[in-house]
Design a protein around this motif. Structure first.
Motif, PDB file in Angstrom:
ATOM      1  N   ILE A 219       7.890  28.521   9.549  1.00 62.11           N
ATOM      2  CA  ILE A 219       8.658  27.783   9.609  1.00 62.11           C
ATOM      3  C   ILE A 219       8.540  26.957   8.174  1.00 62.11           C
ATOM      4  N   LEU A 220       7.284  26.532   7.889  1.00 58.26           N
ATOM      5  CA  LEU A 220       6.925  25.899   6.656  1.00 58.26           C
ATOM      6  C   LEU A 220       7.519  26.844   5.543  1.00 58.26           C
ATOM      7  N   GLU A 221       7.052  28.154   5.716  1.00 59.27           N
ATOM      8  CA  GLU A 221       7.481  29.153   4.608  1.00 59.27           C
ATOM      9  C   GLU A 221       8.762  29.148   4.366  1.00 59.27           C
ATOM     10  N   LYS A 222       9.714  29.106   5.484  1.00 52.61           N
ATOM     11  CA  LYS A 222      11.205  29.274   5.310  1.00 52.61           C
ATOM     12  C   LYS A 222      11.727  28.023   4.805  1.00 52.61           C
ATOM     13  N   ILE A 223      11.018  26.715   4.860  1.00 54.65           N
ATOM     14  CA  ILE A 223      11.533  25.435   4.429  1.00 54.65           C
ATOM     15  C   ILE A 223      11.207  25.213   2.787  1.00 54.65           C
ATOM     16  N   TYR A 224       9.992  25.666   2.503  1.00 58.75           N
ATOM     17  CA  TYR A 224       9.558  25.513   1.165  1.00 58.75           C
ATOM     18  C   TYR A 224      10.935  25.507   0.092  1.00 58.75           C
ATOM     19  N   PRO A 225      11.239  26.706   0.033  1.00 62.35           N
ATOM     20  CA  PRO A 225      12.427  27.079  -0.930  1.00 62.35           C
ATOM     21  C   PRO A 225      13.538  25.922  -1.001  1.00 62.35           C
ATOM     22  N   CYS A 226      13.732  24.958  -0.017  1.00 67.62           N
ATOM     23  CA  CYS A 226      14.577  23.815  -0.116  1.00 67.62           C
ATOM     24  C   CYS A 226      14.155  22.797  -1.094  1.00 67.62           C
ATOM     25  N   TYR A 227      13.136  22.884  -1.546  1.00 71.94           N
ATOM     26  CA  TYR A 227      12.381  21.646  -2.429  1.00 71.94           C
ATOM     27  C   TYR A 227      11.526  22.247  -3.505  1.00 71.94           C
ATOM     28  N   LYS A 228      11.880  22.576  -4.552  1.00 74.74           N
ATOM     29  CA  LYS A 228      11.097  23.538  -5.303  1.00 74.74           C
ATOM     30  C   LYS A 228      10.142  22.730  -6.369  1.00 74.74           C
ATOM     31  N   ARG A 229       9.265  22.120  -5.492  1.00 77.84           N
ATOM     32  CA  ARG A 229       7.939  21.442  -6.230  1.00 77.84           C
ATOM     33  C   ARG A 229       6.778  21.923  -5.427  1.00 77.84           C
ATOM     34  N   ASP A 230       5.850  22.736  -6.099  1.00 78.28           N
ATOM     35  CA  ASP A 230       4.761  23.224  -5.428  1.00 78.28           C
ATOM     36  C   ASP A 230       3.830  22.159  -4.601  1.00 78.28           C
ATOM     37  N   TRP A 231       3.909  20.835  -5.155  1.00 78.27           N
ATOM     38  CA  TRP A 231       2.959  19.912  -4.249  1.00 78.27           C
ATOM     39  C   TRP A 231       3.229  19.781  -2.947  1.00 78.27           C
ATOM     40  N   ILE A 232       4.663  20.126  -2.487  1.00 82.75           N
ATOM     41  CA  ILE A 232       4.964  20.024  -1.136  1.00 82.75           C
ATOM     42  C   ILE A 232       4.401  20.852  -0.215  1.00 82.75           C
ATOM     43  N   GLN A 233       3.756  21.838  -0.808  1.00 86.33           N
ATOM     44  CA  GLN A 233       2.971  22.834   0.125  1.00 86.33           C
ATOM     45  C   GLN A 233       1.524  22.603   0.445  1.00 86.33           C
ATOM     46  N   SER A 234       1.056  21.361  -0.324  1.00 88.28           N
ATOM     47  CA  SER A 234      -0.180  21.026   0.152  1.00 88.28           C
ATOM     48  C   SER A 234      -0.293  20.143   1.400  1.00 88.28           C
TER      49      SER A 234
ATOM     50  N   LYS B  99       0.714  -1.275   0.078  1.00 86.36           N
ATOM     51  CA  LYS B  99      -0.021   0.010   0.141  1.00 86.36           C
ATOM     52  C   LYS B  99       0.935   1.289  -0.048  1.00 86.36           C
ATOM     53  N   ARG B 100       1.998   1.334   0.830  1.00 83.53           N
ATOM     54  CA  ARG B 100       2.932   2.343   0.967  1.00 83.53           C
ATOM     55  C   ARG B 100       3.246   2.714  -0.802  1.00 83.53           C
ATOM     56  N   CYS B 101       3.083   3.912  -0.991  1.00 83.97           N
ATOM     57  CA  CYS B 101       3.706   4.745  -2.101  1.00 83.97           C
ATOM     58  C   CYS B 101       3.758   5.886  -1.887  1.00 83.97           C
ATOM     59  N   SER B 102       4.637   6.815  -2.857  1.00 84.54           N
ATOM     60  CA  SER B 102       4.827   8.229  -2.785  1.00 84.54           C
ATOM     61  C   SER B 102       3.525   8.988  -3.150  1.00 84.54           C
ATOM     62  N   ILE B 103       3.319   9.871  -2.170  1.00 86.37           N
ATOM     63  CA  ILE B 103       2.087  10.611  -2.180  1.00 86.37           C
ATOM     64  C   ILE B 103       2.824  12.067  -2.369  1.00 86.37           C
ATOM     65  N   ARG B 104       2.000  12.844  -3.702  1.00 89.16           N
ATOM     66  CA  ARG B 104       2.550  14.069  -4.117  1.00 89.16           C
ATOM     67  C   ARG B 104       1.288  15.053  -4.159  1.00 89.16           C
ATOM     68  N   SER B 105       0.122  14.799  -3.244  1.00 88.17           N
ATOM     69  CA  SER B 105      -0.904  15.612  -3.280  1.00 88.17           C
ATOM     70  C   SER B 105      -1.672  15.376  -1.888  1.00 88.17           C
TER      71      SER B 105
ATOM     72  N   PHE C 157      19.166  14.640   6.855  1.00 87.46           N
ATOM     73  CA  PHE C 157      19.079  13.232   5.971  1.00 87.46           C
ATOM     74  C   PHE C 157      18.089  13.265   5.104  1.00 87.46           C
ATOM     75  N   ALA C 158      16.805  13.465   5.531  1.00 89.14           N
ATOM     76  CA  ALA C 158      15.620  13.048   4.584  1.00 89.14           C
ATOM     77  C   ALA C 158      14.521  13.881   5.105  1.00 89.14           C
ATOM     78  N   LEU C 159      13.485  14.196   4.195  1.00 89.02           N
ATOM     79  CA  LEU C 159      12.113  14.888   4.614  1.00 89.02           C
ATOM     80  C   LEU C 159      11.190  14.232   3.707  1.00 89.02           C
ATOM     81  N   THR C 160       9.985  14.185   4.565  1.00 87.59           N
ATOM     82  CA  THR C 160       8.809  13.697   3.875  1.00 87.59           C
ATOM     83  C   THR C 160       7.525  14.704   4.505  1.00 87.59           C
ATOM     84  N   PRO C 161       7.018  14.842   3.221  1.00 81.23           N
ATOM     85  CA  PRO C 161       5.316  15.655   3.845  1.00 81.23           C
ATOM     86  C   PRO C 161       4.707  14.600   4.293  1.00 81.23           C
ATOM     87  N   LEU C 162       3.711  15.066   5.317  1.00 82.54           N
ATOM     88  CA  LEU C 162       2.723  13.921   6.022  1.00 82.54           C
ATOM     89  C   LEU C 162       1.563  14.802   6.026  1.00 82.54           C
ATOM     90  N   GLY C 163       0.501  13.873   5.672  1.00 84.07           N
ATOM     91  CA  GLY C 163      -0.978  14.356   5.481  1.00 84.07           C
ATOM     92  C   GLY C 163      -1.749  13.472   4.911  1.00 84.07           C
TER      93      GLY C 163
END
Ligand SMILES: Cc1cc2nc3c(=O)[nH]c(=O)nc-3n(C[C@H](O)[C@H](O)[C@H](O)COP(=O)(O)O)c2cc1C
Length: 171
Positions: free
Chosen positions: A56-71, A9-15, A142-148
């Motif tokens: 803090i989220l706003e400060k971190i978003y520029p580290c990964y330039k994909r808009d979906w991470i902001q969802s 079931k685990r898969c990469s979610i980008r939205s 080391f690593a980052l993941t969006p969670l939601g």
């Protein structure tokens, strides 16, 4: 959920559903699963960073330039200190990446079990995160993941994997 169903079931979610809050008890169970990860010599050379503050989220978003991470309503970041990790004397192998990989995998599988989406991200600029979280220069980010919660359209992933015969050797 059966363990084998979980890993499929685990898969990469980008939205993600931006405004759906993660219950505190769910987040705590996920973090605790990370805490239970094994590490070389049980040194636990890690730190788990939970980012929910919009500032803090706003400060971190520029580290990964994909808009979906902001969802995602939350970002989880795993960092560690190489000097706190186990070193094999024979050849100076340092276990930091291995230890942090296992924590990350525990977090991601636990999140999946809780019905949450994640995406392991490595292609970020660590210096932007370092500045946003005021982490010392010796700390490895080391690593980052969006969670939601995933949006329904994000859950359609099919697994593309090499065949078992291609990756397995029996002796
Ligand atoms: C170490 C590592 C780094 C990754 N970095 C990124 C990344 O920077 N951006 C991204 O969108 N996905 C990233 N991924 C996700 C992979 O692309 C994904 O796991 C792979 O394509 C398999 O798809 P699945 O996770 O849906 O099974 C990364 C995964 C791993 C394990």
């Amino acid at each position: 959920m059966d363990f084998y169903d979980l890993v499929i079931k685990r898969c990469s979610i980008r939205s993600f559903e931006r405004h759906r809050t993660i219950p505190e008890e769910v987040l705590n169970r996920i973090l605790n699963a990370g805490r239970m990860a094994p590490s070389a010599s049980n040194l636990q050379p890690w730190r788990l960073h939970v980012i929910r503050s919009q500032e803090i989220l706003e400060k971190i978003y520029p580290c990964y330039k994909r808009d979906w991470i902001q969802s995602a309503p939350c970002l989880l970041i795993v960092s560690g200190d190489r000097d706190d990790a186990w070193v094999r004397r024979l050849d100076n192998y340092n276990s930091i990446e291995t230890d942090l990989t296992i924590v990350m995998d525990h977090l991601i599988l636990a999140a999946t079990w809780e019905g949450l989406g994640t995406c392991w991200i490595a292609a970020f600029d660590p210096e932007i995160i370092r500045k946003a979280l005021q982490l010392d220069s010796n700390i490895e980010i080391f690593a980052l993941t969006p969670l939601g919660y995933a949006t329904p359209d994000a859950l359609t992933s099919t697994k593309k994997r090499k065949a078992l015969e291609e990756i397995t050797s029996y002796y």
